[in-house]
Design an enzyme around this catalytic site. Sequence first.
Site, PDB file in Angstrom:
ATOM      1  N   GLY A   1       0.829  -1.208   0.000  1.00  0.00           N
ATOM      2  CA  GLY A   1       0.000   0.000   0.000  1.00  0.00           C
ATOM      3  C   GLY A   1       0.859   1.252   0.000  1.00  0.00           C
ATOM      4  O   GLY A   1       1.898   1.305  -0.660  1.00  0.00           O
TER       5      GLY A   1
ATOM      6  N   GLU B   1      23.027  -3.205 -20.588  1.00  0.00           N
ATOM      7  CA  GLU B   1      23.436  -4.556 -21.030  1.00  0.00           C
ATOM      8  C   GLU B   1      22.432  -5.131 -22.033  1.00  0.00           C
ATOM      9  O   GLU B   1      22.152  -6.319 -22.038  1.00  0.00           O
ATOM     10  CB  GLU B   1      23.541  -5.515 -19.838  1.00  0.00           C
ATOM     11  CG  GLU B   1      24.314  -4.983 -18.669  1.00  0.00           C
ATOM     12  CD  GLU B   1      25.815  -5.042 -18.890  1.00  0.00           C
ATOM     13  OE1 GLU B   1      26.225  -5.664 -19.879  1.00  0.00           O
ATOM     14  OE2 GLU B   1      26.538  -4.447 -18.084  1.00  0.00           O
TER      15      GLU B   1
HETATM   16  C1  LIG Z   1      22.499   3.514 -14.866  1.00  0.00           C
HETATM   17  C2  LIG Z   1      23.119   3.102 -16.157  1.00  0.00           C
HETATM   18  C3  LIG Z   1      24.417   2.606 -16.185  1.00  0.00           C
HETATM   19  C4  LIG Z   1      25.026   2.254 -17.406  1.00  0.00           C
HETATM   20  N1  LIG Z   1      26.332   1.808 -17.415  1.00  0.00           N
HETATM   21  C5  LIG Z   1      26.972   1.625 -18.605  1.00  0.00           C
HETATM   22  C6  LIG Z   1      28.370   1.305 -18.650  1.00  0.00           C
HETATM   23  O1  LIG Z   1      29.005   1.106 -17.620  1.00  0.00           O
HETATM   24  N2  LIG Z   1      28.975   1.216 -19.872  1.00  0.00           N
HETATM   25  C7  LIG Z   1      28.316   1.435 -21.036  1.00  0.00           C
HETATM   26  O2  LIG Z   1      28.932   1.357 -22.105  1.00  0.00           O
HETATM   27  N3  LIG Z   1      26.973   1.741 -21.031  1.00  0.00           N
HETATM   28  C8  LIG Z   1      26.301   1.846 -19.845  1.00  0.00           C
HETATM   29  N4  LIG Z   1      24.954   2.168 -19.825  1.00  0.00           N
HETATM   30  C9  LIG Z   1      24.277   2.456 -21.088  1.00  0.00           C
HETATM   31  C10 LIG Z   1      23.331   1.371 -21.560  1.00  0.00           C
HETATM   32  O3  LIG Z   1      24.021   0.224 -21.936  1.00  0.00           O
HETATM   33  C11 LIG Z   1      22.446   1.956 -22.671  1.00  0.00           C
HETATM   34  O4  LIG Z   1      21.573   2.875 -22.051  1.00  0.00           O
HETATM   35  C12 LIG Z   1      21.670   0.914 -23.449  1.00  0.00           C
HETATM   36  O5  LIG Z   1      22.526   0.155 -24.261  1.00  0.00           O
HETATM   37  C13 LIG Z   1      20.566   1.525 -24.321  1.00  0.00           C
HETATM   38  O6  LIG Z   1      21.048   2.566 -25.082  1.00  0.00           O
HETATM   39  P1  LIG Z   1      20.279   3.990 -25.107  1.00  0.00           P
HETATM   40  O7  LIG Z   1      19.999   4.384 -23.699  1.00  0.00           O
HETATM   41  O8  LIG Z   1      21.094   4.902 -25.935  1.00  0.00           O
HETATM   42  O9  LIG Z   1      18.889   3.684 -25.768  1.00  0.00           O
HETATM   43  P2  LIG Z   1      18.576   3.596 -27.349  1.00  0.00           P
HETATM   44  O10 LIG Z   1      19.515   2.642 -27.988  1.00  0.00           O
HETATM   45  O11 LIG Z   1      18.455   4.956 -27.901  1.00  0.00           O
HETATM   46  O12 LIG Z   1      17.143   2.905 -27.318  1.00  0.00           O
HETATM   47  C14 LIG Z   1      15.953   3.629 -26.958  1.00  0.00           C
HETATM   48  C15 LIG Z   1      14.765   2.669 -27.153  1.00  0.00           C
HETATM   49  O13 LIG Z   1      14.681   2.291 -28.526  1.00  0.00           O
HETATM   50  C16 LIG Z   1      14.671   0.875 -28.624  1.00  0.00           C
HETATM   51  N5  LIG Z   1      15.298   0.439 -29.857  1.00  0.00           N
HETATM   52  C17 LIG Z   1      16.512   0.795 -30.347  1.00  0.00           C
HETATM   53  N6  LIG Z   1      16.747   0.160 -31.514  1.00  0.00           N
HETATM   54  C18 LIG Z   1      15.667  -0.624 -31.758  1.00  0.00           C
HETATM   55  C19 LIG Z   1      15.306  -1.553 -32.793  1.00  0.00           C
HETATM   56  N7  LIG Z   1      16.142  -1.859 -33.798  1.00  0.00           N
HETATM   57  N8  LIG Z   1      14.114  -2.181 -32.718  1.00  0.00           N
HETATM   58  C20 LIG Z   1      13.268  -1.942 -31.651  1.00  0.00           C
HETATM   59  N9  LIG Z   1      13.545  -1.087 -30.663  1.00  0.00           N
HETATM   60  C21 LIG Z   1      14.733  -0.442 -30.699  1.00  0.00           C
HETATM   61  C22 LIG Z   1      15.441   0.397 -27.407  1.00  0.00           C
HETATM   62  O14 LIG Z   1      15.176  -0.957 -27.099  1.00  0.00           O
HETATM   63  C23 LIG Z   1      14.931   1.372 -26.359  1.00  0.00           C
HETATM   64  O15 LIG Z   1      13.663   0.944 -25.891  1.00  0.00           O
HETATM   65  C24 LIG Z   1      24.300   2.429 -18.608  1.00  0.00           C
HETATM   66  C25 LIG Z   1      22.975   2.894 -18.569  1.00  0.00           C
HETATM   67  C26 LIG Z   1      22.383   3.209 -17.371  1.00  0.00           C
HETATM   68  C27 LIG Z   1      20.972   3.726 -17.350  1.00  0.00           C
END
Ligand SMILES: Cc1cc2nc3c(=O)[nH]c(=O)nc-3n(C[C@H](O)[C@H](O)[C@H](O)COP(=O)(O)OP(=O)(O)OC[C@H]3O[C@@H](n4cnc5c(N)ncnc54)[C@H](O)[C@@H]3O)c2cc1C
Length: 397
Positions: A352, A376
């Site tokens: 709640g 990841e």
């Molecule tokens: C707290 C935190 C810690 C992190 N630590 C690390 C780290 O240590 N090292 C590192 O390198 N990165 C790190 N990251 C980054 C993370 O790996 C990325 O945020 C992730 O790979 C997604 O990339 P983006 O945020 O640019 O989203 P985008 O790639 O822009 O995606 C946005 C949305 O579009 C969707 N999308 C994209 N392409 C397609 C497609 N072809 N078909 C359907 N849907 C699609 C995605 O699934 C998502 O829903 C971290 C992120 C966070 C939030």
Amino acid sequence: MSAQSAKLPSFDPADPLGIDDLLGPEDLAVRGTVRSWAADRVLPHIAEWYERGELPGIRELARELGSLGALGMSLTGYGCAGATAVQYGLACLELEAADSGIRSLVSVQGSLAMYAIWRFGSEEQKQRWLPGMAAGETIGCFGLTEPDHGSDPAGMRTHAKKDGADWVLTGRKMWITNGSVAGVAVVWAQTDEGIRGFVVPTDSPGFSAPEIHHKWSLRASVTSELVMDEVRLPADAVLPDVVGLKGPLSCLSHARYGIVWGSMGAARASFEAALDYAKSREQFGKPIGGFQLTQAKLADMAVELHKGILLAHHLGLRMDAGRLRPEQISFGKLNNVREAIEICRTSRTILGANGISLEYPVMRHATNLESVLTYEGTVEMHQLVLGKALTGLDAFR
Ligand SMILES: Cc1cc2nc3c(=O)[nH]c(=O)nc-3n(C[C@H](O)[C@H](O)[C@H](O)COP(=O)(O)OP(=O)(O)OC[C@H]3O[C@@H](n4cnc5c(N)ncnc54)[C@H](O)[C@@H]3O)c2cc1C
């Protein structure tokens, strides 16, 4: 009563499927050690750290995790513990039951930064960096994501150019866990030969790592930008044994495997909070756990939680046998993180109004898992990996 049923063990609400029977004495010892460390060093403080948006004492925590053998835990040599994949998974589960931020510190250190050097580095790079990283003396980070390249890192703009014998590295990485506290960064960059990994001491001139603030998720974790402005590196800074995206992707596979387990830790902590609460909170004259609708929620959560742990254990055995495919890791990450977040949200409803308070761990875990769902490889990326494996058709672009 049959002879067989007379010998049945009693039902354990904490382990309804008897999964502990699958674990050996060393597995249980590792789990117990990490669980009590987290109970002692993280749980009493985590709500405050989370509220402040800090992970104070991160260097001390890293050293303690190093002395537990939790950093680069399943790697061999160079001061690493050489644990099994199942033991590493159990440690991830216990750490994330405390907080996803602590598990992220360990995953990035061991499965991303150390693993990259251990798998693709020269002997000199391994000798120089791995013992200190295993001990938690040096914190590592892993720079793949960029402001304009997340799910699709192939188009990254960070680049390294040869200048005589040196490399000159320029670009920006975004959302990098441990970035501002790291002594070493593994940075992936375009080169004339394709994408390569570089081992970058963070005190190199031209390198900076400003911390990212104003996060509503993974608040007890350091997240940073990496800015590389013509960072000059010696020829031997490049990881010699890999060219191309398969380098970072294989590190990510290793880290994702830890998340398959870790996410179940966050789910377990939330489920336990909800179960306790359901047994003591009274409405309409009886504990809310006595209402069928609450029991349906608890039963469904227990089913998903323990199915998820079984799945993680199954993948762990495959990894230990050298038979775990990346698609199977995608299967596990997709299912377990998605189910973990659902368990946290359902637990929140059972608590709640108290469910939104930091007095209970549930919202903290739920908001942490929003990051875990995205980093990841997002849900959609893992669906596309599995979709391609199932159909033979590539739907990424
Ligand atoms: C707290 C935190 C810690 C992190 N630590 C690390 C780290 O240590 N090292 C590192 O390198 N990165 C790190 N990251 C980054 C993370 O790996 C990325 O945020 C992730 O790979 C997604 O990339 P983006 O945020 O640019 O989203 P985008 O790639 O822009 O995606 C946005 C949305 O579009 C969707 N999308 C994209 N392409 C397609 C497609 N072809 N078909 C359907 N849907 C699609 C995605 O699934 C998502 O829903 C971290 C992120 C966070 C939030």
